[in-house]
Write an enzyme that holds these catalytic residues in place. Structure first.
Site, PDB file in Angstrom:
ATOM      1  N   ASP A  35       0.813  -1.213   0.000  1.00 18.40           N
ATOM      2  CA  ASP A  35       0.000   0.000   0.000  1.00 18.40           C
ATOM      3  C   ASP A  35       0.851   1.270   0.000  1.00 18.40           C
ATOM      4  OD1 ASP A  35      -2.026  -1.819   0.316  1.00 18.40           O
ATOM      5  OD2 ASP A  35      -2.814  -0.948   2.170  1.00 18.40           O
ATOM      6  N   HIS A 195       3.749  -2.261   3.037  1.00 17.64           N
ATOM      7  CA  HIS A 195       3.772  -0.901   2.495  1.00 17.64           C
ATOM      8  C   HIS A 195       5.061  -0.677   1.705  1.00 17.64           C
ATOM      9  CE1 HIS A 195       0.946  -0.681   5.864  1.00 17.64           C
ATOM     10  NE2 HIS A 195       0.322   0.205   5.134  1.00 17.64           N
TER      11      HIS A 195
END
Lengths: 247, 191
Positions: A35, A195
């Site tokens: 992400d 991430h």
């Protein structure tokens, strides 16, 4: 009864003792998702690892990364797609959507399509997952329902996660990869959340991938968990990746 | 017969492992501050598919009276990451910790009025540690493998710096309270 026990015993014993496998002896399928990118420094490093390890992942990107006028984030999307990964929307700005007005939430959900619509698969992950969970508070549930209908009306399927690596948290990530492997067992596989804006993730993702595989688990594409993706066309390949993995 | 006993014990182990899996709700302590007279606790309830629910709990040690305190609506979905005993109440630090961390919010909870007062936010999504001095919180913040020190003034509020305070890693599931070290298990819903 004794006969059944004698028949099943070797299997169960092997399952319990198999090194690396879950306590129940099973191994599971996981899909990696990243992400908040793309990030000009860490996303390329992570792409290098994914290529080296022949892993296909899914990148949930933020629309605001494409507002600067720079070509770099678009070039990163070109590379992500060329190497066979999927791209989903993480909305425009990393807001908690139930704290926005419905008009603001709608705008934040829809804006990335104007900027990068041609790159996006029809999948979206809400920042903080906010709006996608059930709430025991009826007022909050109403807000969640509003946000989720905005996601659906924009043509997306919401994709959550099962295994949170907490790679953004300097304390929790010290427990990696053990914490992730435990979650894979507890959740019986599923979608792994990371991430690609974290230096720590770029530095360690290769060892995490190796740990997943050493435990006997299989890293698969997100379409294994999101049936809608399996029905849609695979991502457009601009250049032939060196390690093409069939989905 | 030995085979049968072994088989049953393996089966029981597998069943127990299954019980710990997937959707079972879990409560855990996430923060703690203790003085000789009182204890503040941050508590988190998680269940797959549901928003995390955090609350604060307060114990008066002399009377062993306890109070469960809901977070205000604007802090819904956040986790109590630190709690500090303060004069007439507690300084409570919360953070959104699902998917990604946000900037921690600092609030004061008053024992007298049961009111929550927002004090502001700490500009750091990845705090390595948050410690209290008398009238400020000091945060070591990590960003891109670099650390910076941040100071957050607590306005008129004063923290008891002698209170033992902890951010458990990972979250505690039991605590021993008071002089007689009475254990409290969250599973028993004692709070």
């Amino acid at each position: 009864m004794t006969a059944i026990a004698i028949t099943l015993f070797p299997t169960l014993l092997f399952a319990q003792l198999r090194p690396g496998a879950c306590p129940d002896g099973k191994t599971y399928k996981v899909a990696l998702t990243l992400d908040d990118g793309p990030n000009p420094i860490y996303t390329p490093k992570i792409l290098d690892v994914l290529k080296r390890q022949n892993v296909k992942a899914t990148f949930f990107v933020l629309g605001e990364r494409f507002e600067s006028g720079s070509r770099v984030p678009y070039q990163l999307l070109d590379r992500i797609k060329a190497e066979g990964h999927l791209i989903g929307s993480h909305t425009q700005v990393h807001h908690a959507h139930t704290k926005l007005s419905p008009a603001e939430a709608k705008k934040n959900i829809e804006r990335p399509k104007d900027l990068i619509g041609s790159y996006l698969s029809p999948i979206l992950r809400l920042p903080y997952g906010d709006g996608s969970f059930k709430s025991r508070d009826p007022d909050k549930q109403k807000k969640n329902d509003t946000v989720m209908s905005l996601v659906k009306n924009a043509g997306y399927e919401h994709v959550g996660w099962d295994i949170d690596t907490n790679d953004w948290d300097p304390q929790q990530r010290r427990l990696m990869p053990g914490s992730m492997l435990k979650e894979i067992c507890d959740q019986e596989g599923g979608i792994v959340l990371m991430h690609d804006i974290q230096s720590n993730t770029a530095a360690n993702i290769e060892s995490w991938i190796k740990a997943i595989r050493a435990a006997g688990h299989e890293i698969v594409g997100l379409e294994n968990f999101v049936p809608r993706l399996a029905k849609t066309a695979p991502p457009r390949i601009i250049a032939t990746p060196i390690h093409q993995e069939g989905h | 017969m030995k085979f049968l006993i072994l088989f049953v014990s393996i089966l029981m182990t597998s069943t127990l492992a299954q019980a710990a899996k997937k959707n079972l709700a879990k409560d855990s302590f996430t923060a703690w501050s203790e003085t000789p007279s009182e204890i503040w606790l941050g508590i988190l309830k998680t269940e797959k598919g549901y928003e995390p629910e955090a609350r604060l709990a307060h114990y008066e040690i002399s009377s062993m009276s306890k109070k469960s305190i809901a977070l205000p609506r604007e802090l819904q979905g956040r986790e109590v990451i630190r709690v500090f005993t303060a004069t007439d109440g507690a300084v409570v630090v919360t953070q959104q910790r699902v998917e990604q961390g946000d900037k921690p919010l600092v609030n004061f909870y008053s024992k007298k009025t049961s009111a929550w007062t927002p004090l502001g936010e700490i500009p750091c999504e990845s705090p390595l540690k948050i410690e209290a001095e008398s009238t400020a919180l000091n945060t070591t913040c990590e960003r891109d493998a670099l650390t910076t020190e941040l100071r957050f003034p607590l306005k008129q509020h004063k923290v008891d710096v002698k209170a033992k305070s902890l951010r458990p890693i990972p979250s505690l599931e039991t605590l021993e309270l008071g002089q007689d070290k009475k254990p409290i298990r969250l599973e028993a819903r004692s709070l």
